[in-house]
Design an enzyme around this catalytic site. Sequence first.
Site, PDB file in Angstrom:
ATOM      1  N   GLY A  13      -8.867 -30.602 -15.090  1.00  0.00           N
ATOM      2  CA  GLY A  13      -9.768 -31.400 -15.455  1.00  0.00           C
ATOM      3  C   GLY A  13      -9.227 -32.720 -15.756  1.00  0.00           C
ATOM      4  N   SER A  14      -7.990 -33.246 -15.431  1.00  0.00           N
ATOM      5  CA  SER A  14      -7.458 -34.442 -15.570  1.00  0.00           C
ATOM      6  C   SER A  14      -8.244 -35.505 -15.128  1.00  0.00           C
ATOM      7  CB  SER A  14      -5.929 -34.745 -15.797  1.00  0.00           C
ATOM      8  OG  SER A  14      -5.506 -34.960 -14.414  1.00  0.00           O
ATOM      9  N   ASN A  15      -8.504 -35.351 -13.984  1.00  0.00           N
ATOM     10  CA  ASN A  15      -9.443 -36.583 -13.042  1.00  0.00           C
ATOM     11  C   ASN A  15     -10.587 -36.430 -13.679  1.00  0.00           C
ATOM     12  OD1 ASN A  15      -8.005 -37.753 -10.697  1.00  0.00           O
ATOM     13  ND2 ASN A  15      -7.460 -35.653 -10.292  1.00  0.00           N
ATOM     14  N   MET A  90     -10.987 -26.103  -6.407  1.00  0.00           N
ATOM     15  CA  MET A  90     -10.370 -25.354  -5.245  1.00  0.00           C
ATOM     16  C   MET A  90     -11.045 -24.207  -4.415  1.00  0.00           C
ATOM     17  SD  MET A  90      -7.721 -26.610  -6.365  1.00  0.00           S
ATOM     18  CE  MET A  90      -6.412 -25.906  -5.561  1.00  0.00           C
ATOM     19  N   ARG A  91     -12.175 -24.665  -4.061  1.00  0.00           N
ATOM     20  CA  ARG A  91     -12.992 -23.957  -3.282  1.00  0.00           C
ATOM     21  C   ARG A  91     -13.404 -24.964  -1.917  1.00  0.00           C
ATOM     22  NH1 ARG A  91     -12.457 -18.790  -5.090  1.00  0.00           N
ATOM     23  NH2 ARG A  91     -12.921 -18.641  -7.280  1.00  0.00           N
ATOM     24  N   LEU A  92     -13.409 -24.381  -0.773  1.00  0.00           N
ATOM     25  CA  LEU A  92     -13.990 -25.207   0.424  1.00  0.00           C
ATOM     26  C   LEU A  92     -15.455 -24.887   0.408  1.00  0.00           C
ATOM     27  CD1 LEU A  92     -11.589 -24.429   3.418  1.00  0.00           C
ATOM     28  CD2 LEU A  92     -11.839 -26.539   2.148  1.00  0.00           C
ATOM     29  N   ASN A 107     -14.121 -36.325  -2.658  1.00  0.00           N
ATOM     30  CA  ASN A 107     -12.946 -35.375  -3.312  1.00  0.00           C
ATOM     31  C   ASN A 107     -11.655 -36.430  -3.207  1.00  0.00           C
ATOM     32  OD1 ASN A 107     -11.468 -32.957  -3.523  1.00  0.00           O
ATOM     33  ND2 ASN A 107     -10.842 -33.146  -1.643  1.00  0.00           N
ATOM     34  N   HIS A 109      -7.625 -36.227  -3.064  1.00  0.00           N
ATOM     35  CA  HIS A 109      -6.587 -35.534  -2.381  1.00  0.00           C
ATOM     36  C   HIS A 109      -5.193 -36.327  -2.840  1.00  0.00           C
ATOM     37  CE1 HIS A 109      -4.440 -32.657   0.315  1.00  0.00           C
ATOM     38  NE2 HIS A 109      -3.870 -33.667   0.758  1.00  0.00           N
TER      39      HIS A 109
HETATM   40  C1  GRF Z   1      -5.452 -33.146  -8.381  1.00  0.00           C
HETATM   41  O1  GRF Z   1      -3.989 -33.416  -8.032  1.00  0.00           O
HETATM   42  C2  GRF Z   1      -6.104 -33.683  -7.142  1.00  0.00           C
HETATM   43  O2  GRF Z   1      -6.058 -34.478  -6.084  1.00  0.00           O
HETATM   44  C3  GRF Z   1      -6.321 -31.991  -6.295  1.00  0.00           C
HETATM   45  O3  GRF Z   1      -6.177 -31.272  -7.572  1.00  0.00           O
HETATM   46  C4  GRF Z   1      -5.641 -31.652  -8.525  1.00  0.00           C
HETATM   47  C5  GRF Z   1      -6.631 -31.649  -9.723  1.00  0.00           C
HETATM   48  O4  GRF Z   1      -6.080 -32.155 -10.847  1.00  0.00           O
HETATM   49  N1  GRF Z   1      -7.584 -32.152  -5.741  1.00  0.00           N
HETATM   50  P1  GRF Z   1      -7.010 -32.131 -12.349  1.00  0.00           P
HETATM   51  O5  GRF Z   1      -7.567 -30.473 -12.577  1.00  0.00           O
HETATM   52  O6  GRF Z   1      -8.048 -33.060 -12.230  1.00  0.00           O
HETATM   53  O7  GRF Z   1      -6.203 -32.518 -13.437  1.00  0.00           O
END
Ligand code: GRF
Length: 190
Positions: A13-15, A90-92, A107, A109
């Site tokens: 969850g860093s984003n 991590m799911r489509l 999303n 990427h």
């Molecule tokens: C990130 O690298 C994002 O681009 C990818 O999954 C990772 C998620 O990282 N989709 P976080 O959980 O947000 O730290």
Amino acid sequence: MTVKLAVLASGRGSNFHSIVREIEDGTLDAVIEILISDRPDAAALKRAEEHGIETRHIPYDKNNRRAFEEKAGDLIEEKGCDLVILAGFMRLLTPYLVGRFEGRILNIHPALLPAFKGLDAQRQALEYGVKITGCTVHVVTEDMDAGPIVAQRAVPVLDDDTEESLSARILEEEHKLYPEAIRIHGKKRM
Ligand code: GRF
């Protein structure tokens, strides 16, 4: 106008956290109404609780993806969210949820799409030998990593980069890119 967000995350969850920070700093005019995770042990859940954000764990059964998506969809609608933010989810998604929030799911990427779709994008970039990679925020459609691009940031690949060092530098840019993309796309959608 304040953009109402639902965030879906499976991992650290860093984003998600970078979005929370910008909201708290006042640089992103948004509110996270709910953080939803498919995994009960996702670090993102704990981070959300630390910031007083409502969380929900919805179990994911790959033989019944619709059950997760119906529950998540109802919750997102109930909270009146404008955008759905996939942050390391991590799911489509199936066409069901994509259709229910068409044009409103984003999303992130870790590559410059349309290059290096799918898993291990940073490793794919190293193996291919590109000199520049980066990150992309795009609108989610039925095809994986393929929807309209909202924003991108470039990251140079260094000669001595490992998958870890490159991933870390891309991640720093992701943390600036996602809030920026929410500002851009949020305005369009409201
Ligand atoms: C990130 O690298 C994002 O681009 C990818 O999954 C990772 C998620 O990282 N989709 P976080 O959980 O947000 O730290």
